[in-house]
Scaffold this active site. Sequence first.
Site, PDB file in Angstrom:
ATOM      1  N   SER A 102      21.428  89.436  35.435  1.00 58.13           N
ATOM      2  CA  SER A 102      22.458  90.465  35.357  1.00 58.13           C
ATOM      3  C   SER A 102      21.983  91.780  35.980  1.00 58.13           C
ATOM      4  O   SER A 102      21.661  91.831  37.150  1.00 58.13           O
ATOM      5  CB  SER A 102      22.882  90.632  33.894  1.00 58.13           C
ATOM      6  OG  SER A 102      24.033  91.409  33.770  1.00 58.13           O
ATOM      7  N   ASP A 239      27.382  94.936  38.520  1.00 58.35           N
ATOM      8  CA  ASP A 239      25.956  94.687  38.356  1.00 58.35           C
ATOM      9  C   ASP A 239      25.584  93.431  39.136  1.00 58.35           C
ATOM     10  O   ASP A 239      26.396  92.897  39.892  1.00 58.35           O
ATOM     11  CB  ASP A 239      25.588  94.567  36.875  1.00 58.35           C
ATOM     12  CG  ASP A 239      26.355  93.462  36.173  1.00 58.35           C
ATOM     13  OD1 ASP A 239      27.413  93.048  36.681  1.00 58.35           O
ATOM     14  OD2 ASP A 239      25.904  92.996  35.108  1.00 58.35           O
ATOM     15  N   ASP A 241      25.233  90.305  38.593  1.00 56.87           N
ATOM     16  CA  ASP A 241      26.015  89.060  38.495  1.00 56.87           C
ATOM     17  C   ASP A 241      27.505  89.320  38.330  1.00 56.87           C
ATOM     18  O   ASP A 241      28.279  88.391  38.104  1.00 56.87           O
ATOM     19  CB  ASP A 241      25.501  88.176  37.362  1.00 56.87           C
ATOM     20  CG  ASP A 241      25.747  88.750  35.979  1.00 56.87           C
ATOM     21  OD1 ASP A 241      25.923  89.978  35.859  1.00 56.87           O
ATOM     22  OD2 ASP A 241      25.756  87.974  35.004  1.00 56.87           O
ATOM     23  N   ASP A 243      29.480  90.553  36.103  1.00 58.63           N
ATOM     24  CA  ASP A 243      30.271  90.341  34.891  1.00 58.63           C
ATOM     25  C   ASP A 243      30.671  91.670  34.260  1.00 58.63           C
ATOM     26  O   ASP A 243      31.344  91.694  33.232  1.00 58.63           O
ATOM     27  CB  ASP A 243      29.542  89.447  33.882  1.00 58.63           C
ATOM     28  CG  ASP A 243      28.266  90.059  33.330  1.00 58.63           C
ATOM     29  OD1 ASP A 243      27.820  91.113  33.832  1.00 58.63           O
ATOM     30  OD2 ASP A 243      27.691  89.461  32.393  1.00 58.63           O
TER      31      ASP A 243
END
Length: 444
Positions: A102, A239, A241, A243
């Site tokens: 992340s 960010d 990833d 999410d």
Amino acid sequence: MGRLFGTDGVRGVANRELTAELALALGAAAARQLASGSAPGRRVAVIGRDPRASGEMLEAAVIAGLTSQGVDALRVGVLPTPAVAYLTGAYDADFGVMISASHNPMPDNGIKIFGPGGHKLDDGTEDRIEALVGDAGPRPVGAGIGRVIDAEDAADRYLRHLSKASTLRLDGLTVVVDCAHGAASSVAPRAYRAAGARVIAINADPNGLNINDNCGSTHLDSLRAAVVAHRADLGLAHDGDADRCLAVDADGNLVDGDHIMVVLALAMREAGELASDTLVTTVMSNLGLHLAMRSAGITVRTTGVGDRYVVEELRAGDYSLGGEQSGHIVMPALGSTGDGIVTGLRLMTRMAQTGSPLSDLASAMQTLPQVLINVTVADKATAATAPSVQTAVGQAAAELGDTGRILLRPSGTEPMIRVMVEAPEKDIAQRLATRVAEAVSAAR
């Protein structure tokens, strides 16, 4: 050895704590636990990753674990975490695996596992997987060994899914998108352009080493500067990833997850889409959010920190909107987990619908001054429960009364205690947070 799974999967420095051997064992354990009750026929797991360099190594190891247990690995490549969650359901897979840390620095990596339908696992399921790590069990041979399949249409399927998030054309809006040199670098600009926005993408050239490097949702300076320089209507930061999503208005002012939730909650309530007139958030949300929602007649349900707990509450109450101050926003009608690109599309849709600048929409919530201090500790449980720390917390809470609040929270992914104080004035919050943080540091 402590519990492998934290609040968001298994994380660590790649090739040190999170080794190829552990990744293989986790893949095999997940296959045994999550695919063991499947119907007859080939069992399938979706696997994706963010672009950090160690992802290639860990992806290969997880795939080895999956296939060693007879599970076919459907490889979707570099895509956001919410894409893997969505595709797990779209491909009717037994489960999904995302390799990402992340927003963490490049040397870190992580493994997140999604159950059927793309839902994050509960603690009990994680415990059962962890119990199987290192226990190879029976292994198939010959045709029973899993195969590796590349899902060539994965990105396009995800983009078609994203198109459902914007109910209005976004023509006329200019947005700067900071992709953090991460998993959103390709699909986020494509999704926003497809919706009609003029898109200026920055930090969208991943090379495996530059993910989250002074960019993305944890470093907003370059986004602020680009928004002002291009005279854009807003900026969106993802960010590594993708999410999560944070925003800045046309003047470069932060619009965090709390403000985004307030904007979306009011929009959904107006459209009759806010189930039970309820918003789900975590204990980290600013007191200003609660006051804004109370004024609007919207109930706020509070959970522990972590979007998985927000999702659990959303599912339990059949609610339609939840999220975190950090920018994880979950809308079950549009995905089983937080999706930063969906959030960006919905936020811009509200701007297009009202004709209002983001600054006006965000002004529905007034943020109370908040100070957050991270204290590195050797033992989180010992430091958090030390009598001297509890005394400091009690004294601070007594001084604040009902004008603010104090929260002491062990990090779920790092060796630290987070001290958060909200107060009517910034200097009060800073003074009390510093006092408690010093007590935590002394007790570590």
